[in-house]
Write an enzyme that holds these catalytic residues in place. Structure first.
Site, short mmCIF file in Angstrom:
data_model
loop_
_atom_site.label_atom_id
_atom_site.label_comp_id
_atom_site.label_asym_id
_atom_site.label_seq_id
_atom_site.Cartn_x
_atom_site.Cartn_y
_atom_site.Cartn_z
N GLN A 78 0.71 -1.30 0.10
CA GLN A 78 -0.13 0.03 0.18
C GLN A 78 0.94 1.38 0.07
OE1 GLN A 78 -2.88 0.19 3.17
NE2 GLN A 78 -3.95 2.08 2.02
N PHE A 79 1.04 1.59 -1.20
CA PHE A 79 2.16 2.78 -1.30
C PHE A 79 1.40 4.04 -0.63
CE2 PHE A 79 -0.86 3.54 -4.97
CZ PHE A 79 -0.93 4.98 -5.12
N THR A 80 0.04 4.20 -0.68
CA THR A 80 -0.60 5.33 0.23
C THR A 80 -0.08 5.69 1.52
OG1 THR A 80 -2.55 4.02 0.67
CG2 THR A 80 -2.46 5.26 -1.50
#
Length: 150
Positions: A78-80
């Protein structure tokens, strides 16, 4: 690396309506990989994850690790988690690693967790649009950032 670790009684991930992985008792982990992350971060974080004493013992005290309870892991990229929201209302993801850097580190984290846990782990699919479900047990949710070890 930033990890959001949730103690769960069950968790699953679907991609395009199809189950991609599910677990019962264990940890559902959202993993954000940053531009400066490396193998040292993987080693430190994976050790922390499998040995974190957040499961209840016979006295109902959080004293047991994932290994102690033979729990499972569902790992989701999850890059966010690297969102910068300091300026304006649209998050910036400039600190997140680009896919060509992040994917090999994510795959290494999967292998490392499997080795340390002694069994396969469930995963999402890097870069996919995923639907994640979980029943947070406790609730217990812990945030770990490998850049804040001290």
């Amino acid at each position: 690396m930033i990890a959001v670790i949730q103690r769960v009684s069950e968790s699953s991930v679907k991609i395009d309506g199809e189950s991609n992985g599910s677990i019962q008792q264990g940890l559902m982990i959202l993993l954000g990989i940053g531009q400066e992350d490396n193998q040292e971060d993987i080693e430190w974080l994976s050790n922390k994850i499998v040995n974190l004493r957040i499961f209840s013992d016979e006295d109902d005290k959080m004293n047991l690790s994932l290994k102690d309870v033979n729990g499972d892991i569902l790992l989701i990229s999850q890059f966010t988690l690297h969102a910068n929201t300091k300026k304006g209302n649209r998050p910036s993801y400039i600190e997140a690693a680009k896919p060509e850097q992040a994917l090999p580190l994510y795959e290494t984290m999967i292998r490392t967790l499997q080795e340390k846990l002694g069994k396969p782990i469930a995963t999402g699919e890097f870069g996919a649009d995923m639907k994640v479900s979980l029943v947070n047990d406790g609730p217990v949710t812990i945030l770990i950032d490998t850049k804040n070890k001290k």
